[in-house]
Design a protein around this motif. Structure first.
Motif, PDB file in Angstrom:
ATOM      1  N   TYR A 153      39.986 106.722 -28.418  1.00 33.67           N
ATOM      2  CA  TYR A 153      40.118 105.571 -27.522  1.00 33.67           C
ATOM      3  C   TYR A 153      39.438 105.777 -26.180  1.00 33.67           C
ATOM      4  O   TYR A 153      39.669 105.012 -25.253  1.00 33.67           O
ATOM      5  CB  TYR A 153      41.598 105.160 -27.366  1.00 33.67           C
ATOM      6  CG  TYR A 153      41.908 103.961 -28.244  1.00 33.67           C
ATOM      7  CD1 TYR A 153      41.688 104.031 -29.617  1.00 33.67           C
ATOM      8  CD2 TYR A 153      42.345 102.762 -27.722  1.00 33.67           C
ATOM      9  CE1 TYR A 153      41.924 102.935 -30.425  1.00 33.67           C
ATOM     10  CE2 TYR A 153      42.585 101.665 -28.519  1.00 33.67           C
ATOM     11  CZ  TYR A 153      42.356 101.763 -29.880  1.00 33.67           C
ATOM     12  OH  TYR A 153      42.582 100.664 -30.681  1.00 33.67           O
ATOM     13  N   ASN A 156      37.553 102.740 -25.018  1.00 36.60           N
ATOM     14  CA  ASN A 156      38.457 101.713 -24.486  1.00 36.60           C
ATOM     15  C   ASN A 156      39.008 102.124 -23.118  1.00 36.60           C
ATOM     16  O   ASN A 156      39.144 101.302 -22.212  1.00 36.60           O
ATOM     17  CB  ASN A 156      39.639 101.484 -25.439  1.00 36.60           C
ATOM     18  CG  ASN A 156      39.217 101.350 -26.883  1.00 36.60           C
ATOM     19  OD1 ASN A 156      38.628 102.273 -27.460  1.00 36.60           O
ATOM     20  ND2 ASN A 156      39.471 100.210 -27.482  1.00 36.60           N
ATOM     21  N   ASP A 186      42.805  94.277 -26.729  1.00 37.68           N
ATOM     22  CA  ASP A 186      43.246  92.960 -27.219  1.00 37.68           C
ATOM     23  C   ASP A 186      42.049  92.187 -27.745  1.00 37.68           C
ATOM     24  O   ASP A 186      40.915  92.454 -27.342  1.00 37.68           O
ATOM     25  CB  ASP A 186      43.835  92.112 -26.060  1.00 37.68           C
ATOM     26  CG  ASP A 186      44.674  92.920 -25.113  1.00 37.68           C
ATOM     27  OD1 ASP A 186      45.844  93.136 -25.422  1.00 37.68           O
ATOM     28  OD2 ASP A 186      44.135  93.370 -24.077  1.00 37.68           O
ATOM     29  N   LEU A 206      38.236  95.061 -33.143  1.00 35.54           N
ATOM     30  CA  LEU A 206      39.261  95.466 -34.099  1.00 35.54           C
ATOM     31  C   LEU A 206      39.772  94.195 -34.779  1.00 35.54           C
ATOM     32  O   LEU A 206      39.877  93.142 -34.144  1.00 35.54           O
ATOM     33  CB  LEU A 206      40.417  96.162 -33.367  1.00 35.54           C
ATOM     34  CG  LEU A 206      41.530  96.690 -34.286  1.00 35.54           C
ATOM     35  CD1 LEU A 206      41.104  98.016 -34.924  1.00 35.54           C
ATOM     36  CD2 LEU A 206      42.837  96.874 -33.525  1.00 35.54           C
ATOM     37  N   ARG A 211      45.523  88.541 -33.809  1.00 33.58           N
ATOM     38  CA  ARG A 211      44.378  87.619 -33.942  1.00 33.58           C
ATOM     39  C   ARG A 211      44.501  86.842 -35.247  1.00 33.58           C
ATOM     40  O   ARG A 211      44.317  85.626 -35.303  1.00 33.58           O
ATOM     41  CB  ARG A 211      43.082  88.435 -33.932  1.00 33.58           C
ATOM     42  CG  ARG A 211      41.813  87.686 -34.240  1.00 33.58           C
ATOM     43  CD  ARG A 211      40.621  88.649 -34.271  1.00 33.58           C
ATOM     44  NE  ARG A 211      39.364  87.975 -34.519  1.00 33.58           N
ATOM     45  CZ  ARG A 211      38.900  87.636 -35.712  1.00 33.58           C
ATOM     46  NH1 ARG A 211      39.625  87.908 -36.806  1.00 33.58           N
ATOM     47  NH2 ARG A 211      37.744  87.010 -35.862  1.00 33.58           N
ATOM     48  N   SER A 246      49.308  93.330 -30.340  1.00 31.09           N
ATOM     49  CA  SER A 246      50.726  93.616 -30.612  1.00 31.09           C
ATOM     50  C   SER A 246      51.461  93.957 -29.331  1.00 31.09           C
ATOM     51  O   SER A 246      52.621  93.594 -29.138  1.00 31.09           O
ATOM     52  CB  SER A 246      50.835  94.785 -31.597  1.00 31.09           C
ATOM     53  OG  SER A 246      50.265  94.412 -32.833  1.00 31.09           O
TER      54      SER A 246
HETATM   55  C1  LIG Z   1      40.730  97.674 -29.307  1.00 29.70           C
HETATM   56  C2  LIG Z   1      41.851  96.768 -29.711  1.00 29.70           C
HETATM   57  N1  LIG Z   1      41.589  95.483 -30.008  1.00 29.70           N
HETATM   58  C3  LIG Z   1      42.575  94.628 -30.376  1.00 29.70           C
HETATM   59  C4  LIG Z   1      43.884  95.043 -30.468  1.00 29.70           C
HETATM   60  C5  LIG Z   1      44.940  94.077 -30.935  1.00 29.70           C
HETATM   61  O1  LIG Z   1      45.234  94.379 -32.307  1.00 29.70           O
HETATM   62  P1  LIG Z   1      46.661  93.981 -32.915  1.00 29.70           P
HETATM   63  O2  LIG Z   1      46.841  92.498 -32.704  1.00 29.70           O
HETATM   64  O3  LIG Z   1      46.599  94.393 -34.362  1.00 29.70           O
HETATM   65  O4  LIG Z   1      47.681  94.784 -32.141  1.00 29.70           O
HETATM   66  C6  LIG Z   1      44.193  96.383 -30.182  1.00 29.70           C
HETATM   67  C7  LIG Z   1      45.618  96.867 -30.292  1.00 29.70           C
HETATM   68  N2  LIG Z   1      46.135  96.969 -28.955  1.00 29.70           N
HETATM   69  C8  LIG Z   1      46.542  98.160 -28.400  1.00 29.70           C
HETATM   70  C9  LIG Z   1      46.601  99.313 -29.123  1.00 29.70           C
HETATM   71  C10 LIG Z   1      47.021 100.482 -28.487  1.00 29.70           C
HETATM   72  C11 LIG Z   1      47.402 100.493 -27.140  1.00 29.70           C
HETATM   73  C12 LIG Z   1      47.308  99.309 -26.448  1.00 29.70           C
HETATM   74  C13 LIG Z   1      47.649  99.305 -24.984  1.00 29.70           C
HETATM   75  O5  LIG Z   1      47.199  98.346 -24.311  1.00 29.70           O
HETATM   76  O6  LIG Z   1      48.330 100.250 -24.546  1.00 29.70           O
HETATM   77  C14 LIG Z   1      46.874  98.151 -27.045  1.00 29.70           C
HETATM   78  C15 LIG Z   1      43.176  97.260 -29.801  1.00 29.70           C
HETATM   79  O7  LIG Z   1      43.437  98.555 -29.510  1.00 29.70           O
END
Ligand SMILES: Cc1ncc(COP(=O)(O)O)c(CNc2cccc(C(=O)O)c2)c1O
Length: 289
Positions: A153, A156, A186, A206, A211, A246
């Motif tokens: 990550y 990110n 997100d 992702l 979504r 999520s």
């Molecule tokens: C790069 C990325 N894009 C989209 C999402 C949303 O995916 P879901 O609707 O399946 O959750 C994610 C997931 N979102 C995510 C994952 C890990 C940590 C954090 C944080 O902000 O602390 C956020 C993610 O990490």
């Protein structure tokens, strides 16, 4: 707090992994982040399916079945007596020699944390949050598959640093071509003149579970949604923009790079999606008990 670690529920003080674990040494592993509401885990099977897809993509063989992992997840939530919270499920390559070679790691390791999470303050769900465009781009699929929810990550995190340093809460990440891929954690949706667009996953996002829920909800809310490449211009000129994840759930964006988006706070369509999403999380999900 009880942590599920390689088949045992242990106290968090005992939940330790080896310094030779390749998940730690190289980010060699995959993970999932799930929410549970009122003792029901939201979209559990979809998350575990994606965990296996991510693992398959990095040639990581998980030594349990999807059904078993769903059960371990329920067990971990039960053991922590929380009604609402967040599950972090991590599968690493496991311990091995200090070299990169994953084939020298005999057994993957898995741990499951059930805890609470508070990503953004409640008022941001009404006011919306400021976004900034990050200099750091989502990696090309040939470099690091963006659809794999891996422990890598840093891409990110560096983008998140840039967003925060620009005075924003979240960052818009572009792909190599300069199209909007998603945010640092997100997915993103754009509404203009009663129509909604969102970047296709192939633009470097992702394949978010949240979504997917929005795509499923759109017809019942009476709005057409199209997966098509999105530019920063689409965001600047939008009536509404919201993010999904999520952790964040559904949250409006109020500005991008200090340009106000629409009314500068939660718009009517975003309000509808937040209400419909919260109704789904309240009424559906895999029971923990
Ligand atoms: C790069 C990325 N894009 C989209 C999402 C949303 O995916 P879901 O609707 O399946 O959750 C994610 C997931 N979102 C995510 C994952 C890990 C940590 C954090 C944080 O902000 O602390 C956020 C993610 O990490």
């Amino acid at each position: 707090m009880k942590i599920w670690l390689d088949g045992e529920l242990v106290d968090e003080s005992q939940a330790k992994i080896s310094v030779f674990d390749h998940g730690l040494l190289y980010g060699d592993g995959v993970f999932e982040g799930l929410r549970f509401y009122n003792r029901r885990i939201f979209r559990l099977e979809e998350h575990i399916r994606r965990l296996f897809d991510s693992a398959k993509a990095i040639v990581l063989e998980i030594p349990w079945t999807q059904e078993e992992i769903c059960e371990f997840t329920r067990e971990t939530v039960r053991a922590n007596a929380l009604d609402d919270g967040y599950v972090r499920l991590v599968v690493t390559r496991g311990s091995g020699e200090l070299g990169l070679n994953p084939y020298l790691c005999p057994k993957p390791s898995m741990f499951i944390i059930a805890s609470t999470i508070k990503l953004y303050p409640e008022e941001k769900y009404r006011e919306g949050m400021a976004l900034a465009t990050c200099a750091t781009r989502r990696p090309a699929p040939a470099a690091l598959m963006p659809q794999v929810k891996s422990l890598n990550y840093l891409n990110n995190i560096m983008a998140k640093v840039e967003a925060i340093q620009a005075g924003a809460l979240e960052g818009i990440m572009l792909n190599e071509q300069g199209y909007v891929a998603e945010c640092t954690g997100d997915n993103v949706f754009v509404i203009r003149d009663g129509k909604m667009i969102t970047p296709p996953v192939s633009d470097g996002a992702l394949d978010g579970i949240t979504r997917q829920v929005i795509l499923e909800l759109a017809p019942s809310l009476g709005i057409e949604v199209t997966e098509k490449s999105v530019t920063r211009y689409d965001l600047f000129t939008a009536d509404e923009v919201f993010l999904t994840g999520s952790a964040a759930e559904v949250i409006p964006a109020s500005s991008l790079d200090r340009r106000t988006i629409g009314s500068g706070s939660m718009g009517p369509w975003t309000e509808k999606f937040i209400a419909a999403f919260r109704e789904l999380t309240r009424t559906t999900g895999t029971p923990v008990d």
